[in-house]
Write a protein that holds these residues in place. Structure first.
Motif, PDB file in Angstrom:
ATOM      1  N   ARG A 133       0.698  -1.290   0.088  1.00 19.13           N
ATOM      2  CA  ARG A 133       0.187   0.109  -0.052  1.00 19.13           C
ATOM      3  C   ARG A 133       0.973   1.407  -0.021  1.00 19.13           C
ATOM      4  NH1 ARG A 133      -3.168  -2.613   4.046  1.00 19.13           N
ATOM      5  NH2 ARG A 133      -4.895  -3.469   3.419  1.00 19.13           N
TER       6      ARG A 133
ATOM      7  N   ASP B  14       4.499   1.655  -0.480  1.00 19.61           N
ATOM      8  CA  ASP B  14       5.674   1.681  -1.149  1.00 19.61           C
ATOM      9  C   ASP B  14       5.684   1.381  -2.588  1.00 19.61           C
ATOM     10  OD1 ASP B  14       6.932   2.660   1.359  1.00 19.61           O
ATOM     11  OD2 ASP B  14       7.540   0.571   1.798  1.00 19.61           O
ATOM     12  N   THR B  15       4.503   1.137  -2.983  1.00 22.64           N
ATOM     13  CA  THR B  15       4.259   0.650  -4.573  1.00 22.64           C
ATOM     14  C   THR B  15       3.354   1.351  -5.095  1.00 22.64           C
ATOM     15  OG1 THR B  15       2.600  -0.980  -4.193  1.00 22.64           O
ATOM     16  CG2 THR B  15       5.064  -1.758  -3.937  1.00 22.64           C
ATOM     17  N   ASP B  16       3.213   1.508  -6.536  1.00 25.31           N
ATOM     18  CA  ASP B  16       2.195   2.080  -7.194  1.00 25.31           C
ATOM     19  C   ASP B  16       1.240   1.144  -7.647  1.00 25.31           C
ATOM     20  OD1 ASP B  16       0.218   3.512  -8.543  1.00 25.31           O
ATOM     21  OD2 ASP B  16       1.543   3.952 -10.410  1.00 25.31           O
ATOM     22  N   ASN B  17       0.077   0.613  -6.805  1.00 26.53           N
ATOM     23  CA  ASN B  17      -0.872  -0.296  -6.887  1.00 26.53           C
ATOM     24  C   ASN B  17      -0.198  -1.803  -7.287  1.00 26.53           C
ATOM     25  OD1 ASN B  17      -3.532  -0.930  -7.285  1.00 26.53           O
ATOM     26  ND2 ASN B  17      -3.370  -1.224  -9.110  1.00 26.53           N
TER      27      ASN B  17
ATOM     28  N   ARG C  66       6.618  -1.699  -7.975  1.00 27.96           N
ATOM     29  CA  ARG C  66       7.923  -0.968  -7.501  1.00 27.96           C
ATOM     30  C   ARG C  66       8.592  -0.408  -8.707  1.00 27.96           C
ATOM     31  NH1 ARG C  66       9.635   0.531  -2.583  1.00 27.96           N
ATOM     32  NH2 ARG C  66      11.653  -0.380  -2.770  1.00 27.96           N
ATOM     33  N   ALA C  67       8.601   0.869  -8.695  1.00 31.85           N
ATOM     34  CA  ALA C  67       8.990   1.640  -9.889  1.00 31.85           C
ATOM     35  C   ALA C  67      10.547   1.378 -10.088  1.00 31.85           C
ATOM     36  CB  ALA C  67       8.832   3.040  -9.984  1.00 31.85           C
TER      37      ALA C  67
ATOM     38  N   ASP D  37      10.689  -2.390 -11.375  1.00 33.70           N
ATOM     39  CA  ASP D  37       9.854  -3.050 -12.388  1.00 33.70           C
ATOM     40  C   ASP D  37       9.423  -4.376 -11.964  1.00 33.70           C
ATOM     41  OD1 ASP D  37       7.991  -2.612 -14.357  1.00 33.70           O
ATOM     42  OD2 ASP D  37       9.667  -3.343 -15.849  1.00 33.70           O
TER      43      ASP D  37
ATOM     44  N   ARG E 224       6.027  -5.949  -9.874  1.00 38.09           N
ATOM     45  CA  ARG E 224       5.012  -5.954  -9.447  1.00 38.09           C
ATOM     46  C   ARG E 224       4.862  -7.091  -8.320  1.00 38.09           C
ATOM     47  NH1 ARG E 224       0.664  -3.011 -10.800  1.00 38.09           N
ATOM     48  NH2 ARG E 224       1.663  -2.707 -12.895  1.00 38.09           N
TER      49      ARG E 224
ATOM     50  N   SER F 189       5.596  -3.499 -15.216  1.00 40.69           N
ATOM     51  CA  SER F 189       4.832  -2.674 -15.945  1.00 40.69           C
ATOM     52  C   SER F 189       4.159  -3.061 -17.209  1.00 40.69           C
ATOM     53  CB  SER F 189       5.868  -1.620 -16.418  1.00 40.69           C
ATOM     54  OG  SER F 189       7.018  -2.110 -17.255  1.00 40.69           O
TER      55      SER F 189
ATOM     56  N   GLY G 207      -2.359  -3.211 -14.154  1.00 37.66           N
ATOM     57  CA  GLY G 207      -2.341  -2.634 -12.751  1.00 37.66           C
ATOM     58  C   GLY G 207      -3.686  -2.145 -12.348  1.00 37.66           C
ATOM     59  N   ASP G 208      -4.675  -2.363 -13.022  1.00 39.71           N
ATOM     60  CA  ASP G 208      -5.902  -1.636 -12.539  1.00 39.71           C
ATOM     61  C   ASP G 208      -6.703  -2.423 -11.334  1.00 39.71           C
ATOM     62  OD1 ASP G 208      -6.647  -3.990 -14.228  1.00 39.71           O
ATOM     63  OD2 ASP G 208      -7.759  -2.556 -15.595  1.00 39.71           O
TER      64      ASP G 208
END
Length: 777
Positions: A363, A365-368, A371-372, A375, A377, A397, A401-402
């Protein structure tokens, strides 16, 4: 043991204060008043703080419903028949049980009594190490290999169950030394104090039930006696306003919703799925420096990212995709020094803390889930197997990731199957339709119209009994054969007691009390013939009152050593009309369906002289499969042979079909859909993979006939009491040396009768009964 939370002045104490569950809560959390809801939440917060295990919603229900006493007593005063608990043995194949089940663990001598507080999958495909084969994650129950199809009939899944052996207080608690010996021997419990069993499900549908549906089903089947006991703080029959199966189920679902919402919205608790822990306990676990402390949990989150991240030291070569599935339970077991924190109920707490820590990482440290920097998920893929399985994928990526990364996706199993269509389609529906006609022609299960009923011995409620030094009390439904043959079967203990008097022929007096019914003076006290040649013993030459009917509930008492048998019936709150028959006394639905069919009465039992519509009704009621919720369902194709005991002429078949259509239109019957198994047997609900068949069903439709009498009926429930609320009767502990009054004893006996129980008519020692009343808010 964690210190008990005692904030507030209204913390519920079972059998001391008013029940914490109310009728409004049976409608769901939105129906409960703020004050009622807050009182429940404070109690549940105290229960979570008091127990060493994470508190599942089902365990919280048990606490609120059966009266879990904080401190050390637990369920020690609960209304349980310990010998009726499901039996478990380490390593055995057993019927599947949900979290919250109260069980008996076989130990070779005295059994261990426990509450199952946690369970997870224990798939044989998961060997040593935290990385698991992809196909295991999200695999259907019963699948043991990536190429297997799930068993749609009776899947078996290996499961790890965590029992709380302290749930029933010190009287039934295992000593620490003996517990260590049990773990060392690994005969009754494994080395961690857990049970690994092969859980057998009745169908793939049952294996797929969520926690709520599985627990409610368990309550209404395996735990029904305790659920409807008059010894609980408040009966679900009172909360639901009815003892009908549908209303009980609806009320239990509503109570589950209320309890789950109370746990979920508490400021002092956090939940992983349905498991709740105090925030204080979670924080303390993350703050310490030992095994499974903050450093180890951070290492777990980091390992999920590193496991799928590409090796970057190579200057040449392509970075291929990589997917890793990590199981939390095996990962925790691989931590040095963690073994003491993974035994007993502590294992469940450690798994929940670890999953919560990973969820917080995802929740925050990541974007949905992505981890940018690397890369990768990270998503939850299976929340049941091996403590939970997390999926790490690179390049993240490249994936959509919806979706919610914390919602179990089951990608492991799904992506292993190619094509990725769901693998559960075992039978092709068009083939099933083509096979329907020959299957129906082979179905010969229906009984002839006027032969004895195949289920004649077992229909009806169990023969409840209560036994003490002075009397034997029991309950049974009146059967059609009893009415026709002027007889009454005895309880086996009564037969043995009368035989012990040593006389071949005893004059026995039968005393009948039938309040509100038609009872002649000559029927009140009868001299009847005792027949001890029957297995259970029998009273013969009984003069049954004119309004006694098949299915009427009889409550009987035999004072030990005497030659008197007392019988009484219990009035309903309001009479009901069932298909034109006025029923004013408590009855057994199954017997009423079977033996109250058209053509059945004390003067005979025959289909002779009935018109076609009544022949159809008789066949459905006598031959249909009885369901637990009080219906009878018949395979429509079996109707002609059920009526005529042979293949009738075409014009008779046409007449039967027209009669069925008329009865459906008049709502005397209703249509349903079932399925047919490979053995030709019809099933309901329809089973996956089996061809569908048409069913016709009958259900009694009681229509209330209002009665103006004061009592449990409408007069006891004023409609306009804006500042008051109704409190059902409940048990309350007495101070030492105190005794209940005769009036309280009598009120409790009436309470038991209202719940529908023949056992428990006398107040337990040390308790009184607070009668139903209105209380100002």
């Amino acid at each position: 043991m964690t210190t008990v939370v005692t904030t507030g002045t209204d913390l519920w104490q079972p059998y001391v204060g008013e029940p914490v569950l109310t009728p409004a809560m049976a409608e769901g959390h939105r129906s409960a008043s703020a004050k009622e809801f807050e009182r429940l939440r404070r109690y549940l917060e105290a229960v979570v703080a008091d127990r060493a295990c994470p508190v599942h919603t089902a365990v919280a229900f048990n606490a609120a419903y059966f009266g879990y006493e904080l401190g050390s007593e637990g369920y020690g005063n609960g209304p349980f028949d310990l010998d009726a608990f499901p039996s478990l043995t380490l390593g055995d194949e057993v019927p599947a049980l949900p979290v919250g089940a109260l069980v008996r663990i076989e130990s070779g001598s005295d059994p261990l009594y426990a509450e199952i507080v946690y369970k997870e999958g224990c798939h044989p495909g998961v060997t040593e190490g935290a990385d698991v084969p992809a196909w295991v994650s999200g695999a259907p129950a019963g699948v043991r290999g990536p190429q297997e199809r799930p068993d749609a009939q009776r899947p078996v899944r290996r499961e790890l169950l965590v029992p709380d052996l302290t749930a029933f207080g010190p009287a039934l608690q295992l000593g620490e030394a003996k517990l260590r010996r049990f773990r060392a021997r690994q005969k009754w419990l494994n080395k961690d104090g857990h049970l690994v069993v092969d859980a057998r499900y009745d169908s793939a549908q049952q294996a797929g039930l969520d926690d709520s549906a599985a627990f409610v089903h368990h309550l209404l089947t395996h735990q029904r006696e305790a659920l409807l006991s008059p010894l609980v703080p408040v009966s679900v029959a009172h909360l639901a306003g009815s003892s009908a199966h549908e209303r009980l189920e609806e009320a239990l679902i509503g109570l589950w919703d209320t309890i789950a919402h109370a746990l979920r919205t508490s400021d002092s608790l956090r939940s992983w799925g349905h498991y709740a822990l105090t925030r204080t306990r979670i924080g303390a676990g993350l703050c310490h420096d030992g095994p499974l402390g903050g450093a180890d949990v951070r290492a777990l989150a980091g390992s999920l990212e590193r496991s799928a991240a590409p090796v970057t030291r190579r200057r040449h070569g392509l970075k291929g995709s990589r997917t890793v599935y990590t199981a939390i339970g095996p990962w925790l077991r691989g931590v040095d020094g963690a073994e003491p924190l993974l035994s007993g109920v502590e294992y469940a707490a450690s798994v929940c803390r670890a999953n919560l820590a990973v969820a917080d990482f995802v929740r925050g440290d990541t974007d949905n889930g992505l981890r940018a920097g690397t890369d990768v998920r990270i998503t939850l893929d299976d929340d049941f197997e091996s403590g939970g399985i997390w999926r790490s994928h690179h390049p993240g990526s490249g994936e959509a990731g919806d979706s919610d990364p914390l919602r179990p996706a089951g990608r492991g199993w799904h992506d292993t199957q190619h094509p990725p269509a769901p693998p559960r389609s075992v039978a092709v529906p068009p083939q099933g339709v083509r096979q329907e006609e020959p299957e129906e022609e082979r179905y010969t299960d229906a009984e002839p119209a006027d032969t004895p009923l195949a289920d004649g011995e077992w229909i009806g409620q169990p023969n409840y009994s209560r036994i003490n030094d002075s009397e034997v009390c029991w309950q049974l439904p009146l059967r059609l054969a009893h009415l026709m043959e002027d007889r009454l079967p005895l309880n086996r203990l009564v037969r043995g007691g009368l035989a012990y008097l040593g006389m071949d022929c005893l004059p026995v007096r039968l005393e009948i009390s039938h309040p509100g019914g038609q009872l002649d003076e000559s029927e009140e006290v009868q001299e009847v013939v005792l027949d001890l040649t029957e297995e259970t013993g029998m009273l013969r030459n009984v003069q049954w009152p004119i309004d006694f009917f098949p299915g009427l509930c009889l409550y009987l008492q035999w004072p030990r050593g005497g030659t008197v048998v007392r019988l009484h019936t219990v009035e309903l709150e309001d009479p009901v009309d069932i298909d034109g028959q006025l029923v004013a006394h408590r009855y057994d639905t199954a017997v009423l369906i079977r033996e109250g069919a058209p053509g059945s009465g004390r003067d005979g039992d025959s289909s002779g002289g009935l018109d076609t519509r009544h022949l159809v009704l008789r066949a459905v009621r006598r031959l249909g499969r009885l369901t637990p919720d009080g219906h009878a369902l018949l395979d429509r194709s079996a109707l002609p042979r059920g009526v005529y005991d042979t293949t009738p002429a075409p014009h008779q078949v046409t007449a039967l079909e027209q009669a069925v259509d008329d009865l459906l239109a008049a709502r005397n019957l209703y249509p349903a859909t079932g399925s047919r198994g490979t053995d030709g047997e019809p099933h309901h609900p329809a089973r996956e993979g089996e061809p569908p068949i048409a069913l016709i069903g009958y259900a009694p439709n009681p229509v209330v006939v209002p009665r103006a009498a004061v009592g449990w009926g409408a007069a006891a429930f004023p409609q306009d009491r804006g500042v008051e609320h109704f409190v059902h009767g409940f048990l309350r502990k007495l101070p030492a040396g105190s005794e209940p009054t005769d009036a309280q004893r009598a009120a409790y006996r009436e309470h038991c009768r209202h719940v529908g129980k023949a056992d428990g008519w006398e107040l337990p020692r040390g308790y009184t009964f607070v009668t139903a009343h209105f209380r100002r808010r």
